[in-house]
Design a protein around this motif. Structure first.
Motif, short mmCIF file in Angstrom:
data_model
loop_
_atom_site.label_atom_id
_atom_site.label_comp_id
_atom_site.label_asym_id
_atom_site.label_seq_id
_atom_site.Cartn_x
_atom_site.Cartn_y
_atom_site.Cartn_z
N ALA A 203 -79.76 -7.60 17.77
CA ALA A 203 -81.12 -7.38 17.27
C ALA A 203 -81.72 -6.25 18.09
CB ALA A 203 -81.97 -8.65 17.42
N ALA B 34 -79.11 -9.29 13.09
CA ALA B 34 -80.29 -10.00 12.58
C ALA B 34 -80.88 -9.28 11.37
CB ALA B 34 -81.34 -10.15 13.67
N MET C 67 -87.67 -12.88 11.65
CA MET C 67 -86.47 -12.91 12.50
C MET C 67 -86.86 -13.41 13.88
SD MET C 67 -85.00 -9.16 11.36
CE MET C 67 -86.65 -8.56 10.87
N VAL D 149 -84.83 -14.22 17.50
CA VAL D 149 -83.52 -14.05 18.15
C VAL D 149 -83.69 -14.10 19.66
CG1 VAL D 149 -81.48 -12.58 18.40
CG2 VAL D 149 -82.75 -12.58 16.24
N TYR E 25 -90.26 -9.35 13.70
CA TYR E 25 -89.22 -9.81 14.63
C TYR E 25 -89.89 -10.31 15.90
CZ TYR E 25 -85.58 -9.69 18.17
OH TYR E 25 -84.72 -10.04 19.18
N THR F 92 -88.76 -12.22 19.85
CA THR F 92 -87.73 -12.64 20.79
C THR F 92 -87.95 -14.09 21.20
OG1 THR F 92 -87.25 -10.44 21.66
CG2 THR F 92 -86.89 -12.29 23.14
N ALA G 244 -80.17 -17.24 16.73
CA ALA G 244 -80.81 -16.36 15.76
C ALA G 244 -81.19 -17.17 14.54
CB ALA G 244 -79.88 -15.22 15.35
N GLU H 57 -78.89 -18.99 10.12
CA GLU H 57 -78.90 -19.18 11.58
C GLU H 57 -77.55 -18.83 12.20
OE1 GLU H 57 -82.18 -22.79 12.17
OE2 GLU H 57 -80.07 -23.13 12.69
N THR I 245 -71.93 -11.24 20.24
CA THR I 245 -72.81 -11.01 19.09
C THR I 245 -73.39 -9.60 19.07
OG1 THR I 245 -74.64 -12.02 20.32
CG2 THR I 245 -73.40 -13.45 18.79
#
Length: 372
Positions: free
Chosen positions: A133, A137, A157, A159, A242, A244, A293, A307, A322
């Motif tokens: 990401a 993502a 999103m 993540v 998005y 975190t 995620a 997910e 990832t």
């Protein structure tokens, strides 16, 4: 998994850290002939010997040496710091090599997209932001948008790369350069609101996220995670954002640090330089990690959720896996002819999302659709 055609590809990985090492391993698994280059020749030699690659010395500050290094390769995967992204992409284009990196800085990525004419003339594909990401993502979000009927009212999103056991007040361990971490916490965050592009401040919009086994967690706005989606999807998606994921308390501590001016880059040494040194010296490293995620779409009629829950596999950390494997999967699709259009692209426009996700199954990265 569709049958792959035989391909002999010479690929160079720039940077032999945790992400670069994972990229080397996966490219060799995919049949590439790989060279790994690093500023530290011993590190390059160690990684090369471990996985069956060839080592090389990398001086990313020397444009001529960089051009010489990349000459003759079919593809470049760059795991060097984002500030070198434009120069390395330009060098890859001059070498006639396809290019992917892990991005993360919107300004650098925008400058890389200005190279599209040069990439077209060289008949190559340049794809920044190919990690987790930004990266995977966004692919998950794009797949939901493209396969869900009706107007996308909201695409979200969330993540996080986290230690499996939180340590200290920050509940965090260093998984990559602290400079990259602070970049995400300092820059404007690109979003869509009411179908229009805008930006919001980082370290804001806090929310609580429940997650079986690992929650509750906190989520907050950070930069870079939407990649180019806020621009690309303007007018077709109402809200896109998005955030975190971290263990509770982390984000507000950094919000206070930011308010006190410790992200400031002026002065010698700058407050940010002092902060980065402190983070580098004091935060733990190397403990078992996990990546979480969650990406979802809401239309007038339905909600769909994808997910990922990935953990350290005893070879590579969850973050290395990832981050590296989406890029190596994509560059492999490029050289196999699955990405026909040349020029500069985002991950979501370069390749079919379902195909890319399928390519991650053999390495155990599973994207699962959950009930809403």
């Amino acid at each position: 998994m569709r049958e792959r055609s035989p391909v002999t590809t010479k690929t160079v990985v720039l940077g032999a850290g945790i992400v670069g090492s994972a990229a080397v391993w996966d490219l060799i698994r995919r049949g590439h002939t790989v060279t790994v280059a690093d500023a530290d020749p011993e590190t390059a030699a160690t990684v090369a010997a471990l996985y069956g690659a060839s080592p090389a010395h990398l001086d990313v500050n020397n444009r001529s040496a960089l051009d010489d290094l990349l000459d003759g390769f079919d593809a470049v995967v760059s795991a060097v710091p984002y500030r070198f992204g434009v120069a390395v992409a330009e060098s890859a284009i001059r070498a006639g090599a396809h290019y992917a990196d892990f991005g993360g800085n919107p300004g650098v990525v925008a400058a890389q997209h200005d190279l599209t004419d040069a990439a077209l003339a060289a008949n190559v594909v340049v794809i920044p932001d190919c990690g987790l990401a930004p990266g995977l993502a966004n692919v998950m979000a794009g797949l939901l948008i493209d396969t869900t009927p009706g107007r996308a009212r909201s695409v979200q999103m969330r993540v996080g790369a986290l230690p499996q056991e939180p340590v200290g007040a920050l509940g965090y361990q260093l998984a990559f350069s602290p400079a990259g971490l602070i970049n995400e916490y300092a820059e404007p965050c690109e979003v869509l609101e009411g179908g229009r592009y805008t930006t919001v401040e980082p370290l804001t919009r806090f929310e609580t996220v429940e997650w079986d086994r690992w929650g509750p967690l906190e989520a907050f706005s950070t930069a870079g995670g939407t990649s180019t989606m806020a621009r690309d999807r303007e007018g077709t998606v109402d809200d896109l954002e998005y955030k975190t994921l971290r263990f509770p308390g982390h984000g507000r501590i950094f919000a206070a640090i930011r308010e006190m001016g410790l992200f400031d880059e002026s002065g010698e040494p700058s407050p940010r330089a002092v902060l980065l040194d402190a983070l580098d010296r004091t935060l733990p490293r190397g403990k078992p990690d996990l990546v979480l995620a969650r990406v979802w779409i809401q239309t007038d009629d339905t909600t769909r959720i994808l997910e990922i829950e990935d953990v350290h596999d005893r070879r590579f950390s969850a973050l290395a896996r990832t981050t590296a494997f989406p890029a190596t999967a994509l560059i492999d699709l490029v050289v196999r002819g699955e990405v026909a259009e040349r020029g500069v692209h985002s991950m979501t426009t370069a390749a079919n999302g379902a195909l890319l996700i399928e390519e991650l199954e053999p390495v155990g990265i599973d994207v699962v659709e959950r009930p809403a």
